[in-house]
Design an enzyme around this catalytic site. Sequence first.
Site, short mmCIF file in Angstrom:
data_model
loop_
_atom_site.label_atom_id
_atom_site.label_comp_id
_atom_site.label_asym_id
_atom_site.label_seq_id
_atom_site.Cartn_x
_atom_site.Cartn_y
_atom_site.Cartn_z
N HIS A 10 0.86 -1.27 -0.02
CA HIS A 10 0.01 -0.02 0.08
C HIS A 10 0.76 1.39 0.00
O HIS A 10 1.87 1.22 0.31
CB HIS A 10 -1.03 -0.24 1.05
CG HIS A 10 -0.19 -0.11 2.50
ND1 HIS A 10 0.35 1.02 2.85
CD2 HIS A 10 0.03 -0.83 3.24
CE1 HIS A 10 0.96 0.99 4.13
NE2 HIS A 10 0.88 -0.37 4.38
N SER A 13 0.83 5.49 4.49
CA SER A 13 -0.27 5.76 5.26
C SER A 13 -0.34 6.79 6.35
O SER A 13 0.85 7.27 6.26
CB SER A 13 -0.82 4.40 6.17
OG SER A 13 0.20 4.28 7.22
N GLU A 14 -1.35 7.31 7.06
CA GLU A 14 -1.22 8.21 7.89
C GLU A 14 -0.41 8.08 8.87
O GLU A 14 0.45 8.97 9.56
CB GLU A 14 -2.75 8.53 8.30
CG GLU A 14 -3.43 9.31 7.39
CD GLU A 14 -5.01 9.16 7.52
OE1 GLU A 14 -5.31 8.46 8.82
OE2 GLU A 14 -5.92 9.61 6.90
N GLY A 23 0.39 -1.86 12.29
CA GLY A 23 -0.36 -3.12 12.69
C GLY A 23 -1.65 -3.32 12.01
O GLY A 23 -1.69 -2.97 10.83
N ARG A 61 -5.99 0.86 4.31
CA ARG A 61 -5.02 1.38 3.50
C ARG A 61 -4.75 0.41 2.27
O ARG A 61 -4.13 1.07 0.99
CB ARG A 61 -3.63 1.56 4.17
CG ARG A 61 -3.19 0.54 5.00
CD ARG A 61 -2.25 0.88 6.04
NE ARG A 61 -1.55 -0.20 7.05
CZ ARG A 61 -2.06 -0.79 7.87
NH1 ARG A 61 -3.24 -0.39 8.55
NH2 ARG A 61 -1.24 -1.55 8.61
N ASP A 90 0.91 -8.01 13.38
CA ASP A 90 0.48 -7.39 14.43
C ASP A 90 1.61 -6.91 15.31
O ASP A 90 2.49 -7.81 15.82
CB ASP A 90 -0.61 -8.42 15.12
CG ASP A 90 -1.39 -8.10 16.24
OD1 ASP A 90 -0.92 -6.74 16.75
OD2 ASP A 90 -2.10 -8.66 16.79
N TYR A 91 1.81 -5.68 15.42
CA TYR A 91 2.47 -5.15 16.65
C TYR A 91 2.35 -5.33 18.07
O TYR A 91 3.09 -5.00 18.70
CB TYR A 91 3.01 -3.79 16.10
CG TYR A 91 4.21 -3.80 14.80
CD1 TYR A 91 5.49 -4.20 14.99
CD2 TYR A 91 3.64 -3.60 13.46
CE1 TYR A 91 6.30 -4.39 13.98
CE2 TYR A 91 4.53 -3.38 12.52
CZ TYR A 91 5.78 -3.91 12.50
OH TYR A 91 6.62 -3.75 11.71
N ARG A 115 11.71 -5.57 15.40
CA ARG A 115 11.48 -5.05 14.14
C ARG A 115 12.35 -5.86 13.23
O ARG A 115 11.76 -6.48 12.12
CB ARG A 115 11.90 -3.50 13.90
CG ARG A 115 11.29 -2.46 14.64
CD ARG A 115 11.44 -1.20 14.28
NE ARG A 115 10.77 -1.27 13.00
CZ ARG A 115 11.08 0.02 11.99
NH1 ARG A 115 12.00 0.97 12.49
NH2 ARG A 115 10.56 0.24 11.02
N ARG A 116 13.55 -6.45 13.39
CA ARG A 116 14.22 -7.25 12.42
C ARG A 116 14.72 -8.36 12.70
O ARG A 116 15.72 -8.88 11.90
CB ARG A 116 15.39 -6.21 12.20
CG ARG A 116 15.24 -4.83 11.58
CD ARG A 116 14.92 -5.18 10.09
NE ARG A 116 14.59 -4.01 9.48
CZ ARG A 116 13.34 -3.62 8.77
NH1 ARG A 116 12.27 -4.45 8.72
NH2 ARG A 116 13.42 -2.58 7.78
N HIS A 158 0.68 -5.47 2.55
CA HIS A 158 1.56 -4.80 3.61
C HIS A 158 2.92 -5.20 3.66
O HIS A 158 3.17 -6.16 3.22
CB HIS A 158 0.90 -4.87 4.91
CG HIS A 158 -0.42 -4.56 4.93
ND1 HIS A 158 -1.18 -3.37 5.22
CD2 HIS A 158 -2.01 -5.39 4.59
CE1 HIS A 158 -2.63 -3.40 5.35
NE2 HIS A 158 -2.66 -4.56 4.79
#
Length: 206
Positions: A10, A13-14, A23, A61, A90-91, A115-116, A158
């Site tokens: 996407h 996003s905002e 997420g 999005r 999902d974060y 994150r990685r 995503h």
Amino acid sequence: MERLLVLVRHGQSEWNLKNLFTGWKDPDLTELGVEEAVAAGKKLKELKLTFDIAFTSVLKRAQHTLDLILTELGQEGLETIRDQALNERDYGDLTGMNKDEAREKFGEEQVHIWRRSFDVPPPGGESLKMTAERTLPYYRKEILPRVLAGERVIVAAHGNSLRSLVMDLEGLSPEQILKRELATGVPIVYRLTEDGGVESVQDLAD
């Protein structure tokens, strides 16, 4: 027989703009995100690509990005299947938190690991490995058979849900996929072999 699969992340996003962990939250595209999605549609149009079916997540999005692309292609109303299997990672407890504030709270190294790393989830959330455990079965059951049957398929989703598909398609290791950046609003065009392998791949980044 053509076996065409296009993946597109996407547009901005905002919450991308605000540097927040997004997420499964549902912000829409920014003005730039809209421009990125329109540009993606124009690139696909230049290649004279059209589609038989589309897949996307249940988040706006990704859906908005897909709608803008299909409008550029003159394919408004194309059959579209929406499924949360294609949702972003999902974060968990990080969702909605500014990434810089998260580093201050938990430490740079810990946030980097969340994150990685491939298989370390943030508190209450999903690792990339866990994300792949829902996206890949869905891809193999619902999406891949249609591509192999000769349908031209576009998937708008995503960064991490697509990263898990790219990992599978391109045979990347967990270490390799973590270094693979997927730009917002940039289509990746795959042509597949009859057994689902990759015959060719074209990243439409400028």
